[in-house]
Write a protein that holds these residues in place. Structure first.
Motif, PDB file in Angstrom:
ATOM      1  N   ASP A   1       3.148  12.050 -11.162  1.00 15.88           N
ATOM      2  CA  ASP A   1       2.789  12.010  -9.739  1.00 15.88           C
ATOM      3  C   ASP A   1       3.699  11.098  -8.917  1.00 15.88           C
ATOM      4  N   MET A   2       4.847  10.669  -9.482  1.00 14.61           N
ATOM      5  CA  MET A   2       5.734   9.752  -8.755  1.00 14.61           C
ATOM      6  C   MET A   2       6.335  10.409  -7.512  1.00 14.61           C
ATOM      7  N   GLU A   3       6.684  11.671  -7.632  1.00 12.42           N
ATOM      8  CA  GLU A   3       7.266  12.366  -6.484  1.00 12.42           C
ATOM      9  C   GLU A   3       6.225  12.460  -5.370  1.00 12.42           C
ATOM     10  N   GLY A   4       6.619  12.098  -4.198  1.00 13.72           N
ATOM     11  CA  GLY A   4       5.705  12.200  -3.067  1.00 13.72           C
ATOM     12  C   GLY A   4       4.992  10.916  -2.700  1.00 13.72           C
TER      13      GLY A   4
ATOM     14  N   VAL B   1       0.861  -1.183   0.000  1.00 14.37           N
ATOM     15  CA  VAL B   1       0.000   0.000   0.000  1.00 14.37           C
ATOM     16  C   VAL B   1       0.900   1.236   0.000  1.00 14.37           C
ATOM     17  N   VAL B   2       0.532   2.215  -0.822  1.00 18.00           N
ATOM     18  CA  VAL B   2       1.264   3.482  -0.868  1.00 18.00           C
ATOM     19  C   VAL B   2       0.295   4.620  -0.576  1.00 18.00           C
ATOM     20  N   THR B   3       0.833   5.711  -0.084  1.00 17.58           N
ATOM     21  CA  THR B   3       0.013   6.907   0.091  1.00 17.58           C
ATOM     22  C   THR B   3       0.428   7.917  -0.964  1.00 17.58           C
ATOM     23  N   THR B   4      -0.569   8.604  -1.511  1.00 13.59           N
ATOM     24  CA  THR B   4      -0.326   9.544  -2.601  1.00 13.59           C
ATOM     25  C   THR B   4      -1.241  10.758  -2.447  1.00 13.59           C
ATOM     26  N   LYS B   5      -0.831  11.828  -3.050  1.00 13.40           N
ATOM     27  CA  LYS B   5      -1.702  12.995  -3.165  1.00 13.40           C
ATOM     28  C   LYS B   5      -2.781  12.688  -4.203  1.00 13.40           C
ATOM     29  N   ALA B   6      -3.922  13.327  -4.074  1.00 16.66           N
ATOM     30  CA  ALA B   6      -4.983  13.167  -5.071  1.00 16.66           C
ATOM     31  C   ALA B   6      -4.494  13.727  -6.408  1.00 16.66           C
ATOM     32  N   VAL B   7      -4.809  13.035  -7.486  1.00 13.21           N
ATOM     33  CA  VAL B   7      -4.443  13.460  -8.831  1.00 13.21           C
ATOM     34  C   VAL B   7      -5.714  13.905  -9.531  1.00 13.21           C
TER      35      VAL B   7
END
Length: 174
Positions: free
Chosen positions: A158-161, A46-52
């Motif tokens: 969106d890879m960064e972060g 599981v990864v956490t990401t900002k909304a795209v």
């Protein structure tokens, strides 16, 4: 799109940015494979990401990818995924808005389709690190449209972060 006569490998992407996200993902995986026509084969971290895309100010997403083997047709699998979303209180009020659960069919075997109801492979998967990165962790040699999933993830905007959160959601073991 035709119904398979044998098992077809499908890659499903799951995301949640509302409610008890970890529990929702674990429960959703269990619900997705809680029928004999869908067999869990592999689970990503599981990864956490900002909304795209979508509205500004959304909470971060938890995202993961699973591999399933299924005898459901692509449209039957889509209906099943949407039923699981609904069971987890998914509403569709704002495009790309916050949601309790999102389940996308990324690939369905080698199927290619421009059907507006179900485009395969998923039309934006090749540029979404929130799908590609966990998929590359699950299947390091995976390809999408002939390109390495890991290489596509590395160049996705969106890879960064992206942050690695869990190796496998609690209660999910393939």
């Amino acid at each position: 799109m035709t119904a398979p006569s044998a098992l077809t490998r499908a890659i499903l992407a799951l995301g949640s940015n509302l409610g008890e996200r970890e529990g929702t993902l674990a429960s959703a995986v269990a619900d997705l494979v809680d029928r004999p026509e869908v067999r869990l084969q592999n689970v990503s971290p599981v990864v956490t990401t900002k909304a795209v895309g979508g509205p500004e100010g959304q909470p971060d997403f938890l995202n993961m990818v699973i591999a399933v083997d299924t005898t459901l047709s692509p449209r039957e699998l889509l209906a099943h995924c949407q039923a699981v979303e609904l069971a987890h209180h998914r509403t569709r009020e704002v495009r790309w808005g916050a949601r309790t659960l999102d389940v996308d069919i990324v690939t369905y075997g080698d199927e290619r389709s421009d059907d507006p109801v179900l485009t395969l492979p998923h039309p934006r998967a090749a540029v979404r690190a929130f799908v590609l990165y966990p998929w590359s962790l699950m299947e390091p040699n995976a390809t999408l449209a002939g390109e390495s999933v890991a290489a596509l993830a590395a160049k996705a905007p969106d890879m960064e972060g992206i942050v690695h959160v869990l190796d496998v959601p609690p209660a999910v073991v393939p």
